[in-house]
Structures are given as structure tokens and as C-alpha cells.
Design an enzyme around this catalytic site. Structure first.
Site, PDB file in Angstrom:
ATOM      1  CB  ALA A 198      -7.260   0.073  -1.737  1.00  0.00           C
ATOM      2  CB  THR A 199      -9.758  -4.481  -1.861  1.00  0.00           C
ATOM      3  OG1 THR A 199      -8.625  -4.807  -1.653  1.00  0.00           O
ATOM      4  CG2 THR A 199      -9.814  -4.039  -3.487  1.00  0.00           C
ATOM      5  CB  SER A 207       3.513  10.899  -4.406  1.00  0.00           C
ATOM      6  OG  SER A 207       2.259  11.085  -4.284  1.00  0.00           O
ATOM      7  NE  ARG A 226       5.950 -31.294  -7.302  1.00  0.00           N
ATOM      8  CZ  ARG A 226       6.876 -32.187  -6.986  1.00  0.00           C
ATOM      9  NH1 ARG A 226       7.792 -32.638  -7.944  1.00  0.00           N
ATOM     10  NH2 ARG A 226       6.870 -32.730  -5.908  1.00  0.00           N
ATOM     11  CB  ALA A 266      -2.710  -6.268  -5.238  1.00  0.00           C
ATOM     12  N   GLY A 267      -4.388  -4.263  -3.780  1.00  0.00           N
ATOM     13  CA  GLY A 267      -5.572  -3.310  -4.075  1.00  0.00           C
ATOM     14  C   GLY A 267      -4.807  -1.897  -4.441  1.00  0.00           C
ATOM     15  CG  HIS A 268      -1.779  -1.859  -7.085  1.00  0.00           C
ATOM     16  ND1 HIS A 268      -0.953  -2.476  -7.754  1.00  0.00           N
ATOM     17  CD2 HIS A 268      -1.564  -2.548  -5.663  1.00  0.00           C
ATOM     18  CE1 HIS A 268      -0.317  -3.105  -7.337  1.00  0.00           C
ATOM     19  NE2 HIS A 268      -0.538  -3.194  -5.989  1.00  0.00           N
ATOM     20  CE  LYS A 300      -1.451   7.912   1.571  1.00  0.00           C
ATOM     21  NZ  LYS A 300      -2.198   6.532   1.968  1.00  0.00           N
ATOM     22  CE  LYS A 329       2.274  -2.374  -4.463  1.00  0.00           C
ATOM     23  NZ  LYS A 329       2.217  -1.963  -3.139  1.00  0.00           N
ATOM     24  N   GLY A 330       0.000   1.807  -7.028  1.00  0.00           N
ATOM     25  CA  GLY A 330      -0.950   1.968  -8.384  1.00  0.00           C
ATOM     26  C   GLY A 330      -0.830   3.522  -8.874  1.00  0.00           C
ATOM     27  CD  GLN A 344       0.928  -8.706  -2.776  1.00  0.00           C
ATOM     28  OE1 GLN A 344       1.560  -9.564  -3.547  1.00  0.00           O
ATOM     29  NE2 GLN A 344      -0.324  -8.527  -3.252  1.00  0.00           N
ATOM     30  CG  ASP A 391      -1.958  -1.201   1.298  1.00  0.00           C
ATOM     31  OD1 ASP A 391      -2.325  -1.529   0.151  1.00  0.00           O
ATOM     32  OD2 ASP A 391      -2.240  -1.577   2.217  1.00  0.00           O
TER      33      ASP A 391
HETATM   34  P1  GDP Z   1      -0.826   0.367  -3.573  1.00  0.00           P
HETATM   35  O1  GDP Z   1      -1.494  -0.997  -3.014  1.00  0.00           O
HETATM   36  O2  GDP Z   1       0.791   0.557  -3.371  1.00  0.00           O
HETATM   37  O3  GDP Z   1      -1.170   0.636  -4.778  1.00  0.00           O
HETATM   38  O4  GDP Z   1      -1.464   1.608  -2.682  1.00  0.00           O
HETATM   39  P2  GDP Z   1      -2.958   1.539  -1.973  1.00  0.00           P
HETATM   40  O5  GDP Z   1      -3.926   2.039  -3.315  1.00  0.00           O
HETATM   41  O6  GDP Z   1      -3.342   0.451  -1.522  1.00  0.00           O
HETATM   42  O7  GDP Z   1      -2.971   2.841  -1.021  1.00  0.00           O
HETATM   43  C1  GDP Z   1      -2.424   3.940  -1.280  1.00  0.00           C
HETATM   44  C2  GDP Z   1      -3.547   5.085  -1.028  1.00  0.00           C
HETATM   45  O8  GDP Z   1      -2.778   6.188  -0.789  1.00  0.00           O
HETATM   46  C3  GDP Z   1      -4.624   5.021  -1.941  1.00  0.00           C
HETATM   47  O9  GDP Z   1      -5.708   5.655  -1.326  1.00  0.00           O
HETATM   48  C4  GDP Z   1      -4.107   6.393  -2.785  1.00  0.00           C
HETATM   49  O10 GDP Z   1      -4.968   6.999  -3.637  1.00  0.00           O
HETATM   50  C5  GDP Z   1      -3.510   7.240  -1.830  1.00  0.00           C
HETATM   51  N1  GDP Z   1      -2.254   7.957  -2.183  1.00  0.00           N
HETATM   52  C6  GDP Z   1      -1.365   7.770  -3.182  1.00  0.00           C
HETATM   53  N2  GDP Z   1      -0.544   8.562  -3.184  1.00  0.00           N
HETATM   54  C7  GDP Z   1      -0.555   9.425  -2.403  1.00  0.00           C
HETATM   55  C8  GDP Z   1       0.074  10.909  -1.747  1.00  0.00           C
HETATM   56  O11 GDP Z   1       0.989  11.119  -2.154  1.00  0.00           O
HETATM   57  N3  GDP Z   1      -0.848  11.306  -0.814  1.00  0.00           N
HETATM   58  C9  GDP Z   1      -1.931  11.280  -0.216  1.00  0.00           C
HETATM   59  N4  GDP Z   1      -2.513  11.708   0.681  1.00  0.00           N
HETATM   60  N5  GDP Z   1      -2.583  10.227  -0.676  1.00  0.00           N
HETATM   61  C10 GDP Z   1      -1.897   8.975  -1.606  1.00  0.00           C
HETATM   62  P1  IMO Z   2      -0.792  -4.061  -2.430  1.00  0.00           P
HETATM   63  O1  IMO Z   2      -0.362  -4.548  -3.765  1.00  0.00           O
HETATM   64  C1  IMO Z   2      -0.906  -4.644   1.990  1.00  0.00           C
HETATM   65  C2  IMO Z   2      -1.071  -8.647   3.515  1.00  0.00           C
HETATM   66  C3  IMO Z   2      -2.293  -8.947   4.355  1.00  0.00           C
HETATM   67  C4  IMO Z   2      -1.556 -10.040   5.299  1.00  0.00           C
HETATM   68  C5  IMO Z   2      -0.475 -10.807   4.569  1.00  0.00           C
HETATM   69  C6  IMO Z   2      -0.948 -11.940   3.840  1.00  0.00           C
HETATM   70  O2  IMO Z   2      -2.154  -3.544  -2.255  1.00  0.00           O
HETATM   71  O3  IMO Z   2       0.164  -3.208  -1.616  1.00  0.00           O
HETATM   72  P2  IMO Z   2      -2.523 -12.770   1.924  1.00  0.00           P
HETATM   73  O4  IMO Z   2      -3.793 -12.232   1.585  1.00  0.00           O
HETATM   74  O5  IMO Z   2      -1.284 -12.226   0.625  1.00  0.00           O
HETATM   75  O6  IMO Z   2      -2.355 -14.186   2.332  1.00  0.00           O
HETATM   76  O7  IMO Z   2      -2.056 -11.760   3.165  1.00  0.00           O
HETATM   77  O8  IMO Z   2      -0.211  -9.693   3.327  1.00  0.00           O
HETATM   78  N1  IMO Z   2      -0.959  -8.102   2.186  1.00  0.00           N
HETATM   79  C7  IMO Z   2      -1.171  -6.685   1.850  1.00  0.00           C
HETATM   80  N2  IMO Z   2      -0.993  -5.599   2.756  1.00  0.00           N
HETATM   81  N3  IMO Z   2      -1.151  -4.568   0.722  1.00  0.00           N
HETATM   82  C8  IMO Z   2      -1.251  -5.470  -0.061  1.00  0.00           C
HETATM   83  O9  IMO Z   2      -1.158  -5.521  -1.291  1.00  0.00           O
HETATM   84  C9  IMO Z   2      -1.387  -6.886   0.426  1.00  0.00           C
HETATM   85  N4  IMO Z   2      -1.356  -8.049   0.286  1.00  0.00           N
HETATM   86  C10 IMO Z   2      -1.223  -8.921   1.179  1.00  0.00           C
HETATM   87  O10 IMO Z   2      -2.843  -7.976   4.977  1.00  0.00           O
HETATM   88  O11 IMO Z   2      -0.931  -9.221   6.388  1.00  0.00           O
HETATM   89 MG    MG Z   3      -2.931  -1.704  -1.877  1.00  0.00          MG
END
Ligand code: GDP
Ligand code: IMO
Ligand code: MG
Length: 422
Positions: A297-298, A410, A142, A38-40, A329, A15-16, A222, A12
């Protein structure tokens, strides 16, 4: 050539947003590991999208997008995800490719995830319950099913054999809280939908793109501290989240990887269980959670928050061979009077700048450096040099500690709230 962007903390990191921001420079964006855990998030033109399995280049009309062999795919979630983005990119089918070697998440993988977590009680991983662990377990064991298998005549028989084995495991774990039939109906509908997508021998697709001189962006999911090998095991995900995972997750040789961009938040978060040395389990942590909108995010789960941990960040930069850093952030720290950064660990009296082999059983007392804060409103438009000295001091301290440049900063979720340093 391939550039990689990946998260350096516990996921989180943003990356998205950055993948979407960088995409105009690339011909192909490829996911190489993970799945719908993942939730991007991407925000542009007042709209917000969350992608789980689809690469973040999908909203740029000149970019192809590949779900690589190292990814695990839940057909039901993929179909739902496509229906969420369809209005924004009606031509998605021409630009989305799915590896025939990617493994399928079956309904019973999700049930097994829930069964396994509930059997662990207070020691649970805090999994997203998307079936990730059980699917990778079957891959390594496997016995998994792959996307290409859906085109084979014996798909249903093979499916049933695996499900029968899963049901025995679920029974053994004493788990009964599921309704398989309804989930299976959805699954087989989604399998039919998947047949309408472009299923490819992705290693050849990537190889041909490299040979043709195209630019590829590998998008990690992740974070590095969740890597199955080097993360805070066992509180990790089940895939290789590091830059090394690009080679096996896309079928490319290491020599094709050019640059590794490492993304980190200006502070730290983690969702789920497991060690988090610089965690702020107090009002300040709650303040960061609210200000940074630190909720999954999800899944919507609360993210744990804490100070930036430079010991862990340097470790993950080392593991990934990070060339450039991207700090996200920074705006969340605006207006704070002072802030801290973890620069060493006190391990029962021994001061160390290394992450111990077993962070889970080693009590860690972080040692902090304290920094003066900066104002609530930082002006991005006048460029980095004109920014508040305390902010620049924070950035430079991180750069010096890690030994890499922070090339992008950012300061908000939107595409335009991004400062690229020359
Ligand atoms: P990812 O999984 O790495 O793609 O990140 P997520 O989307 O799960 O979480 C990042 C959150 O921070 C999202 O709600 C983005 O919209 C938000 N975000 C990303 N960059 C910034 C930033 O520079 N500032 C703020 N305030 N929010 C950001
Ligand atoms: P993005 O791509 C944050 C965490 C889960 C849990 C551990 C194992 O959005 O950054 P799993 O479902 O993979 O077996 O969970 O990993 N986790 C994440 N935490 N961002 C993610 O993806 C994650 N994907 C898995 O919360 O602690
Ligand atoms: Mg995420």
C-alpha cells in the site's frame, strides 16, 4: 473496555478497512505498536486513503484517535500523512492525540535500517526501510528519544549525541549512500509541526476513557506472524503485534480487554523475505497477486501469495486469544475452479499441526485439503444463507478447524462490500 483488531497472517490483511468499518461503534481508536511500516487502506465514497501512523478512525467525525506509546513515529511522515488527509477531515487536530512516550524515528534510524539491510546481502529482512528496527533497538537499549522530549530545552543536544553514535555505526557498516543534512532540515521542520499537535499522557487518557465507560478499539499493525516474539524470526518486525502488545503499547491492564477480532485473508500474502510454507511461486500465485492487487500500500512492492495456511492461522488465533474471525478478500477467490487450504505440515515425514519453533531452518511440506470453487458473482445483499454452497463450505471448514466463528466477511475494498453475519 477495549476491543482489539489485529492481523493474523503476515500483514496487509485489510485491517484499515475493517477498523474504519467498525469505528462508528467506538469512541476512541488507538494504535499500540508499529509505525510507518504500516500501510492501512480505506476506501469510501469513491475515495481511497492509505494511513501509516494515524489510526483508522480519523475519518469518522465522532471518533477520537490516539497514537499510543508503543508506536514509533517519523515526524516527517506524520506531517505528510496529515497533509494527505486534511481535506477529508479538516477537524483532525481536535480528534488526533499523540502519546508523549511514543519514540521518535530519526533520519539516522532510517539510514541505519538501509545500512543494516545492505550489509546483510541476500539474507536481508526485506524491511520497509522506515527505520522501525533501529528505533525499537534504541528504545530497548534505553537511548531513544520520545515525543515528549521535543518540548525539553536540551532536545537538540540529546538528538546530536544519538546521531553521533548512529554515524559511527553507519560508518562501521560501510554505508555511504545518504544525504543527512537535507533530511535533518525536514526533520526539524516536522518537529516544529509536531509541537502544534495534542501531545498527551496517553496512559491516563486511555484510563480516563475506560473509567468513563467509553469504547476503545485498539488497531493492530503488521500481522501476528511478523511478531518479534512468535513470528518467523528473524524475518519479523521489531514490535509485539499480538493482543498482548495492547497492554504495554497503551498502558492498560489485561482485564480491560474484552474482545479480540482476528483478521485474515481468504488466502495468504507476505511481503519481504522469510518462510511462507503455502507460497505459490508460480502462475497461480501471479494470478492471485494480480486479481487481489497484492502490491504494498505504501512501498508498492509485490506481495508474495499463497493458499490459506490453517496451521499458522490456528497458531496465531491461539496466541491472540481470538474471539471472532473476520475473513477478507473472499472476492479474490471468486471464479476459481478449485482451491486449496493448508491443514497440516509434513516435517521430514512427521505430520504436525503445529508451527515448528524455527520455521526458517525447518523444511515444511504443507498438506492440503481441496475445495470446489464458486461463481464469479457472489450476491452479498441476499445474506450469507443464500450464498453459494461451496463458498459456505469453505467458510465452515475454516470455522471448524479454528474453532471460532467468522462473524464478518469482506468481499471488496469498500465499506459497503461487507457482510456481517448475525
Ligand atoms: P492493512 O495493512 O491490513 O490495512 O491492509 P492493506 O491496506 O495494506 O491491504 C489490503 C488491500 O486490500 C487494500 O488495497 C484494501 O483496499 C484491499 N481490500 C480490503 N478488503 C478487501 C476485500 O474484501 N476485497 C478486495 N478485493 N480488496 C480488499
Ligand atoms: P501493515 O500494518 C506487511 C514486513 C516487511 C518486512 C518485515 C520487517 O500494513 O499490515 P520492518 O520495516 O518492520 O522492519 O519490516 O515486516 N512488514 C509488513 N508487511 N504489512 C505491514 O504492515 C508490514 N510492516 C512490516 O515487509 O518483511
Ligand atoms: Mg498494509
Amino acid at each position: 473496555m477495549i476491543d482489539v483488531i489485529l492481523g493474523l497472517q503476515w500483514g496487509d490483511e485489510g485491517k484499515g478497512k475493517i477498523a474504519d468499518y467498525l469505528t462508528p461503534k467506538y469512541d476512541l481508536v488507538a494504535r499500540f505498536q508499529g509505525g510507518p511500516n504500516a500501510g492501512h487502506s480505506l476506501e469510501f465514497e469513491g475515495k481511497k486513503f492509505v494511513l501509516n501512523t494515524i489510526p483508522s478512525g480519523i475519518f469518522r467525525e465522532n471518533t477520537q484517535n490516539l497514537i499510543g506509546n508503543g508506536v514509533v513515529i517519523d515526524p516527517v511522515r506524520l506531517r505528510d500523512e496529515i497533509s494527505r488527509i486534511k481535506s477529508e477531515c479538516p477537524d483532525y487536530a481536535k480528534r488526533l492525540f499523540v502519546s508523549k512516550k511514543a519514540h521518535l524515528i530519526l533520519p539516522t534510524h532510517r539510514i541505519l535500517d538501509a545500512a543494516s539491510e545492505s550489509s546483510k546481502g541476500k539474507d536481508k529482512i526485506g524491511s520497509t526501510l522506515r527505520g522501525i528496527g533501529p528505533t525499537y533497538r534504541d528504545k530497548i537499549g534505553r537511548s531513544g528519544l520520545r515525543v515528549g522530549d521535543i518540548l525539553e530545552e536540551d532536545f537538540k543536544t540529546r538528538y546530536q549525541n544519538i546521531v553521533d553514535a548512529h554515524l559511527k555505526q553507519i560508518e562501521f557498516l560501510g554505508y555511504t549512500d545518504f544525504e543527512l543534512l537535507a533530511e535533518e532540515n525536514l526533520f526539524f521542520e516536522a518537529i516544529e509541526f509536531m509541537k502544534t499537535l495534542t501531545l498527551v499522557n496517553s496512559e491516563y487518557m486511555v484510563h480516563d476513557a475506560i473509567t468513563a465507560g467509553k469504547k476503545i478499539l485498539a488497531e493492530g499493525a503488521q500481522g501476528s506472524m511478523l511478531d518479534v516474539e512468535f513470528g518467523t524470526y528473524p524475518f519479523v518486525t521489531s514490535s509485539n503485534t499480538l493482543s498482548g502488545g495492547v497492554c504495554t503499547g497503551l498502558g492498560v491492564a489485561p482485564k480491560h480487554i474484552r474482545k479480540v477480532y482476528g483478521i485474515f485473508k481468504a488466502y495468504c500474502t507476505r511481503v519481504g523475505s522469510g518462510p511462507f510454507p503455502t507460497e505459490l511461486d508460480n502462475d497461480l500465485g501471479e494470478f492471485l497477486r494480480k486479481k487481489g492487487n497484492e502490491y504494498g500500500a505504501t512501498t508498492g512492492r509485490e506481495r508474495r501469495t499463497g493458499w490459506l495456511d490453517l496451521v499458522a492461522l490456528k497458531y496465531t488465533c491461539m496466541l491472540n486469544g481470538v474471539d471472532d474471525l473476520i475473513m477478507m478478500k473472499g472476492d479474490v477467490l471468486n471464479g476459481m475452479e478449485s482451491l486449496k487450504v493448508g491443514t497440516a505440515y509434513n516435517l521430514k515425514g512427521e505430520i504436525s499441526q503445529q508451527v515448528p519453533a524455527n520455521l526458517c531452518s525447518t523444511p515444511v511440506d504443507p498438506i492440503y485439503d481441496t475445495f470446489g470453487g464458486w461463481g464469479e458473482n457472489l450476491d452479498l445483499n441476499s445474506g450469507y444463507d443464500a450464498m453459494d454452497d461451496n463458498f459456505k463450505n469453505y467458510v465452515q471448514f475454516i470455522e471448524n478447524y479454528i474453532g471460532s466463528k467468522i462473524s464478518v466477511i469482506s468481499m471488496g475494498p469498500g465499506r459497503e462490500e461487507t457482510l456481517v453475519r448475525g
